[in-house]
Design a protein around this motif. Structure first.
Motif, short mmCIF file in Angstrom:
data_model
loop_
_atom_site.label_atom_id
_atom_site.label_comp_id
_atom_site.label_asym_id
_atom_site.label_seq_id
_atom_site.Cartn_x
_atom_site.Cartn_y
_atom_site.Cartn_z
N ALA A 217 49.20 -135.53 3.59
CA ALA A 217 48.03 -134.94 4.25
C ALA A 217 47.99 -135.33 5.72
CB ALA A 217 46.76 -135.39 3.54
N MET A 218 48.31 -136.56 6.03
CA MET A 218 48.35 -137.00 7.43
C MET A 218 49.39 -136.21 8.21
SD MET A 218 48.00 -141.10 6.77
CE MET A 218 48.05 -141.58 8.51
N ALA A 219 50.54 -135.97 7.59
CA ALA A 219 51.61 -135.23 8.26
C ALA A 219 51.28 -133.75 8.41
CB ALA A 219 52.92 -135.40 7.49
N ALA A 220 50.37 -133.25 7.58
CA ALA A 220 49.99 -131.84 7.67
C ALA A 220 49.05 -131.57 8.83
CB ALA A 220 49.35 -131.39 6.35
N HIS A 221 48.48 -132.63 9.44
CA HIS A 221 47.70 -132.51 10.66
C HIS A 221 48.64 -132.44 11.87
CE1 HIS A 221 44.50 -133.96 8.02
NE2 HIS A 221 43.61 -133.78 8.97
N GLY A 222 48.08 -132.10 13.02
CA GLY A 222 48.84 -132.15 14.27
C GLY A 222 49.16 -130.79 14.84
N MET A 223 50.43 -130.57 15.18
CA MET A 223 50.86 -129.33 15.82
C MET A 223 52.27 -128.97 15.36
SD MET A 223 49.46 -130.21 19.68
CE MET A 223 49.68 -128.55 20.35
N SER A 224 52.60 -127.67 15.51
CA SER A 224 53.96 -127.19 15.25
C SER A 224 54.43 -126.34 16.41
CB SER A 224 54.02 -126.34 13.97
OG SER A 224 53.77 -127.09 12.81
N VAL A 225 55.72 -126.43 16.70
CA VAL A 225 56.37 -125.52 17.65
C VAL A 225 57.50 -124.83 16.89
CG1 VAL A 225 57.59 -125.31 19.85
CG2 VAL A 225 55.84 -127.10 19.55
N VAL A 226 57.52 -123.48 16.95
CA VAL A 226 58.45 -122.70 16.15
C VAL A 226 59.03 -121.58 17.00
CG1 VAL A 226 58.75 -121.40 14.01
CG2 VAL A 226 56.96 -123.14 14.14
N GLU A 227 60.35 -121.42 16.98
CA GLU A 227 61.00 -120.33 17.71
C GLU A 227 60.77 -119.00 16.99
OE1 GLU A 227 65.05 -120.79 18.98
OE2 GLU A 227 64.83 -122.97 19.21
N LEU A 228 60.46 -117.96 17.78
CA LEU A 228 60.26 -116.61 17.27
C LEU A 228 61.23 -115.65 17.94
CD1 LEU A 228 56.35 -116.28 17.40
CD2 LEU A 228 57.75 -117.18 15.53
N GLU A 229 61.45 -114.51 17.28
CA GLU A 229 62.21 -113.42 17.88
C GLU A 229 61.52 -112.10 17.58
OE1 GLU A 229 66.12 -113.52 16.27
OE2 GLU A 229 65.47 -113.43 14.18
N ARG A 230 61.63 -111.17 18.54
CA ARG A 230 61.02 -109.86 18.39
C ARG A 230 61.84 -109.00 17.44
NH1 ARG A 230 57.47 -106.86 21.68
NH2 ARG A 230 57.63 -108.38 23.37
N VAL A 231 61.17 -108.16 16.66
CA VAL A 231 61.85 -107.23 15.77
C VAL A 231 62.06 -105.92 16.51
CG1 VAL A 231 61.70 -105.92 13.62
CG2 VAL A 231 60.84 -108.28 13.72
N ASP A 232 63.34 -105.61 16.79
CA ASP A 232 63.71 -104.39 17.51
C ASP A 232 62.87 -104.27 18.79
OD1 ASP A 232 65.56 -103.82 15.49
OD2 ASP A 232 64.01 -102.86 14.27
N ASP A 233 62.29 -103.09 19.03
CA ASP A 233 61.48 -102.91 20.23
C ASP A 233 60.01 -102.74 19.86
OD1 ASP A 233 61.12 -102.70 22.99
OD2 ASP A 233 61.04 -100.50 22.88
N THR A 234 59.60 -103.40 18.79
CA THR A 234 58.22 -103.29 18.32
C THR A 234 57.40 -104.47 18.84
OG1 THR A 234 58.51 -104.61 16.31
CG2 THR A 234 59.16 -102.29 16.21
N GLY A 235 56.15 -104.53 18.41
CA GLY A 235 55.31 -105.68 18.70
C GLY A 235 55.35 -106.73 17.62
N GLN A 236 56.25 -106.57 16.64
CA GLN A 236 56.35 -107.53 15.55
C GLN A 236 57.23 -108.70 15.95
OE1 GLN A 236 58.14 -106.06 11.93
NE2 GLN A 236 57.62 -107.89 10.75
N TRP A 237 56.85 -109.90 15.51
CA TRP A 237 57.62 -111.11 15.74
C TRP A 237 57.85 -111.82 14.41
CZ3 TRP A 237 59.31 -112.78 20.62
CH2 TRP A 237 58.81 -112.05 21.71
N VAL A 238 59.03 -112.46 14.28
CA VAL A 238 59.35 -113.22 13.07
C VAL A 238 59.93 -114.56 13.48
CG1 VAL A 238 59.75 -111.16 11.65
CG2 VAL A 238 61.66 -112.20 12.93
N VAL A 239 59.93 -115.50 12.54
CA VAL A 239 60.49 -116.83 12.78
C VAL A 239 62.01 -116.75 12.81
CG1 VAL A 239 60.76 -119.13 11.76
CG2 VAL A 239 58.52 -118.03 11.78
#
Length: 710
Positions: A217-239
């Motif tokens: 539970a302590m480790a589930a607090h805080g912050m995350s940084v995650v790289e994303l990439e765009r799907v084709d030329d849309t507004g969708q993003w995925v991990v």
């Protein structure tokens, strides 16, 4: 676990406002059930001043999307939200990336009508967005984000496993560019709090958890940084799922070291047995909202940190009033909702380590472009229950951060840096700008009113047709110099609430997100609600907080004098007084209320590149799910508020972020299914995967590739 769809115990157990009692317990330790921490007898300016004069200083696939029949022509799925319009300024690793969210006001498309058709209020167990939009889950609690991390296994969660997975109850979100073409980005997410009843099967109480479950539970607090990439030329993003993903990072309460900066660093108030120099803090707590700086870092606010500590009854007598002002009980060993973290780490026992509490309640700065950098806690910005901080560059080149203290009857603040921002993205400029929040002047707001004698607590509009007035920023501290009699600069910054009390700051109805409009430069404040306003001996309604027993909240629009964000005086008004538009005690900037969506409990505010205001809600007291709303703030459509999305039952809408190109809107769906009586075995929501509820980040985009909202 059985992944089949389940029937839901959709219990609408009333809490405070529209919150479930379960949320009240875990989110803020039942703050509303405790005495109001602010017991100061601040004067009420309707009695003291002529209001016209300033106050004196003293991943689901698209196949899983459901086309709505139940609520008309809607799309059901995993919708997005809008928010701080700008991603960060170019960092050395992202040359030429999009414009800065915190930049000085600039020109752009004139704010105008938002063309989407508003969705109706509902209680469906999904996210709903308008026709013409699509949406997906980007990342959910427990997904591996560090290479080699294990998948979520709720029957085998440990501190080590959770430290490599996406955290729980995502709140503020930022999406920062990684390349000039807009193909890759970094998602930065806060993880505010945990609900062990919805995390661990067979939960019977915190004392029954294993120590490693407590560490999870302590480790589930805080912050995350995650790289994303765009799907084709849309507004969708995925991990990004493959490759080195060198920017991915978990920042946790369990192990991450933070450097203290500013006047309080090294002082006696923050020294502990483990840190006798008072300069290094382990972890960050209850990270709520935040902001993106013009130099491309992320700010995060430590909010309800008080509920994680035990042993307040045994602290020295001279400390007890200070702890009580911050909501830390000194009358019992265990506060309501205690996580019993001292079982895993004794620093959370104030009987042994009373100064540990003073090491939380700060604004945190994280550089996501430097994954090995040490995050910092900036003591020059004061210590209170920070919702977040948002920065704008003043005409002079100084940077100004606006902040709210999210508590009933607490205050609105701003910070002005001593140094000026250095333009450009050179290494020298970046090094310089990373020091801007380490020294400056901290102010608290005092408001005056134009129609004080007409405010009776009913919410009735004054005869001049507006809730408005002027105000003054009262100086609390500048560098090492205190302006509060009887308090040193270090004391002002460590016990900022007490300093605000001493200078007679205006008591507000839970000031949460405070954000500058990047187009107009005006400041917008979300006041969520205050069920204690005007009740018993509590402060009565005033023009900025015009309703007693305020269930629905309001929005403040603040204009600095001369358009100068370093000014010490301002004017203000309430463009929106929330609630059911059919209720006479609501107001939408004079717009025809028959055409306005109902809204309750504004939490975060955000802007698209036109300067339209987007508002997310938390604790809808009108009986429907929380959501995201938008309105123009200039021109004939000012006040035409329309609902853009809703989240599942039990959830709040938070962390909204619109990308710099206006093509994607991200939202954090926090605490879905958090309804009293729910558990993993008996969920009140099965969003997003059909088994048990998981907090998650979703992205929404227009099918035709156009701008969100327009």
């Amino acid at each position: 676990m059985n992944d089949s769809r389940r029937s839901l115990p959709l219990l609408r157990t009333p809490g405070h406002g529209g919150r479930s009692p379960m949320t009240c317990l875990y989110r803020c330790g039942n703050a509303c059930d405790h005495p109001v921490p602010n017991q100061s007898a601040n004067p009420y300016f309707g009695d003291l001043v002529n209001a016209a004069a300033p106050v004196s200083d003293a991943a689901v696939s698209r196949r899983g999307l459901i086309r709505a029949g139940a609520v008309g022509a809607l799309v059901l799925g995993f919708g997005g939200a809008a928010a701080p319009a700008r991603a960060g300024t170019p960092a050395p690793t992202a040359p030429g990336a999009g414009p800065a969210r915190g930049a000085a006001p600039r020109g752009g498309r004139p704010a105008g009508a938002l063309s989407f058709k508003p969705i109706p209020p509902n209680t469906l167990d999904t996210v709903i967005v308008p026709n013409g939009y699509d949406h997906c889950v980007v990342v959910r609690w427990g997904e591996p984000i560090l290479p080699g991390a294990a998948q979520l296994d709720v029957r085998n969660q440990t501190g080590e496993r959770q430290s490599r997975q996406f955290g729980y109850n995502n709140d503020f979100l930022a999406v920062l560019p990684l390349d000039k073409r807009g193909r890759s980005a970094l998602l930065v997410a806060n993880h505010e709090y945990t609900n062990e009843e919805l995390m661990f099967p067979g939960f019977t109480g915190h004392d029954a958890l294993t120590v490693d479950q407590v560490r999870a539970a302590m480790a589930a607090h805080g912050m995350s940084v995650v790289e994303l990439e765009r799907v084709d030329d849309t507004g969708q993003w995925v991990v990004v799922r493959k490759g080195p993903r060198r920017y991915n990072r978990r920042i946790t309460t369990l192990a991450t070291r933070f450097a203290l900066t500013g006047p309080v660093a090294g002082s006696t108030w923050v020294r502990t047995a483990a840190d006798p120099r008072g300069r290094t803090v382990i972890g960050t707590l209850n990270n709520c909202a935040g902001g993106v700086t013009p130099w491309g870092t992320v700010l995060s606010g430590e909010e309800n940190f008080n509920q994680y500590f035990v042993g307040g009854d045994a602290v020295p007598a001279e400390l007890k009033p200070k702890f009580e002002r911050y909501g830390i009980t000194t009358k019992a060993r265990y506060p309501s909702g205690s996580r019993k973290w001292e079982r895993a780490d004794e620093r959370f026992d104030l009987a042994k380590h009373p100064n540990e509490a003073h090491r939380f309640g700060w604004i945190v700065e994280v550089d996501p472009y430097e994954p090995d950098s040490r995050p910092r806690k900036h003591t020059a910005l004061g210590r209170f229950k920070h919702e977040g901080a948002n920065v704008i560059v003043a005409k002079s080149g100084h940077v100004v951060a606006y902040m709210g203290d999210d508590e009933r009857f607490d205050y609105l603040y701003k910070f002005v840096s001593d140094k000026k921002m250095m333009k450009g993205d050179s290494a020298a400029a970046r090094r310089h700008n990373l020091t801007l929040l380490e020294s400056g002047t901290l102010y608290v707001a005092k408001l005056g009113f134009t129609s004080a004698g007409e405010i009776d607590g009913s919410g009735r509009l004054p005869s001049d047709g507006a809730f408005n007035g002027t105000g003054r920023w009262i100086k609390l501290v500048s560098g090492d110099r205190s302006y509060v009699p009887g308090m040193t600069a270090v004391e002002v910054l460590t016990f900022t609430r007490l300093a605000g009390d001493a200078v007679g700051a205006t008591k507000m109805d839970r000031p949460e997100d405070v954000e500058p409009n990047p187009v107009t430069g005006k400041i917008y404040v979300a006041l969520t609600n205050n069920s204690n306003r005007g009740v018993g001996s509590n402060a009565p309604a005033d023009e900025a907080n015009p309703r007693n027993a305020n269930k629905h909240g309001q929005i403040v629009e603040l204009t600095e004098d001369g358009g100068d964000h370093t000014a010490e005086s301002f004017s203000w008004s309430l463009p929106i007084v929330c609630g059911d538009p059919a209720d006479p005690a609501t107001y939408f900037a004079g717009y025809d209320k028959s055409r306005v969506s109902p809204i309750s409990c504004p939490d975060n505010v955000a802007f698209d590149s036109s300067g339209n205001l987007w508002i997310s809600t938390d604790g809808n007291a009108l009986g429907s799910n929380d959501g995201l709303f938008a309105t123009a703030v200039e021109g004939p459509e000012r006040g035409h508020l329309k609902q853009f999305l809703t989240v599942p039952p039990g959830a709040e809408t938070c962390g909204p972020f619109i990308t710099a190109d206006d093509r994607s809107v991200f939202v954090a769906v926090q605490h879905p299914g958090e309804v009293s009586g729910a558990s993993i075995e008996k969920p009140a929501s099965t969003w997003p995967d059909g088994d048990f509820a998981k907090p998650a980040v979703v992205c929404t985009w227009r099918l035709d590739g156009g701008h969100i909202g327009s």
